[in-house]
Design a protein around this motif. Sequence first.
Motif: not given
Length: 294
Positions: A8-12, A48-57, A98-103, A151-155
């Motif tokens: 949440r913090t990163a996408v905001e 696939m990786s990052g579905i939750a991040v895609f949703e959060a954006a 774009r934010i959702a896709l970038n992550f 971005l270490r947690p994501f990577e």
Amino acid sequence: MLTRQVIRTAVEAALEEDAPNGDITCETTIPAEAHGTARLVARQAGVMSGIAVFEAAFAAQNPDVTVHADIKDGERFEPRQTLATVSGPVRDLLTAERIALNFTQRMCGIATMTDAFVEAAAGARELPGYVAPRTYVGTRIVDTRKTTPGLRPFEKYAVTCGGGHNHRYGLSDAVMVKDNHVAALAEQGIDMAGAIRHIREQVGHTTHIEVEVDRLEQIDAALAGGADTIMLDNFSLEDTRRGVERIDGHAIVEASGNMTLERVPQVAATGVDVISVGALTHSVSAIDLGLDWD
């Protein structure tokens, strides 16, 4: 760890960076009442990786946007496959797109590259003279701290989606004595074995101690000091094999340095327990994903 709060913090922050004063294109072209649906579609094969991040954006832009995932993290996908569907106010979908896709594109790129390295390491079993690792069923592929700042947690999470494992998360997680530490200690007249023993006296009993060596002659000192893991840095294949034999199961053996898909099977065949690959996060290409509008 990739927690909901971290996401949440990163996408905001990303949305604030991209649209600090709103999206003037959407606000001047798209009617406020317009609603629509779009599909996340793969343009190439990947993992696939990052579905939750895609949703959060999208949720950070507008909690009323709905996302339906058609795939789970860690699953492979093919070109033209629909990975998720998003529905909601068109303005909000376009602003967050774009934010959702970038992550997601970067995370899928890391997962996909990791998957390729994991398969390459598994291929070592087919090579003549293969030696099984002492610690694990097969040689593990792990990441490094060569990550994008912030971005270490994501990577690192993306690495696990590709079947890899994480090295230490950061400097606070484990002791890792590298060549510069050894050189600094030598200037003070402290040898490697003594330094490791001194470290052991200061840290908790659950703290892991790893030591990097760049030549075979240093292994005995690392073993004498009681290192938990010994990293063979930029060793030749022959010296790696000799290093594994000398360590003889008394420590976890990690190989590191300029690892490529072509070289990894040969390194894994020497019997090392772990191969660390910095390229998983510092030299990855994003997977091509796009939003197709219905």
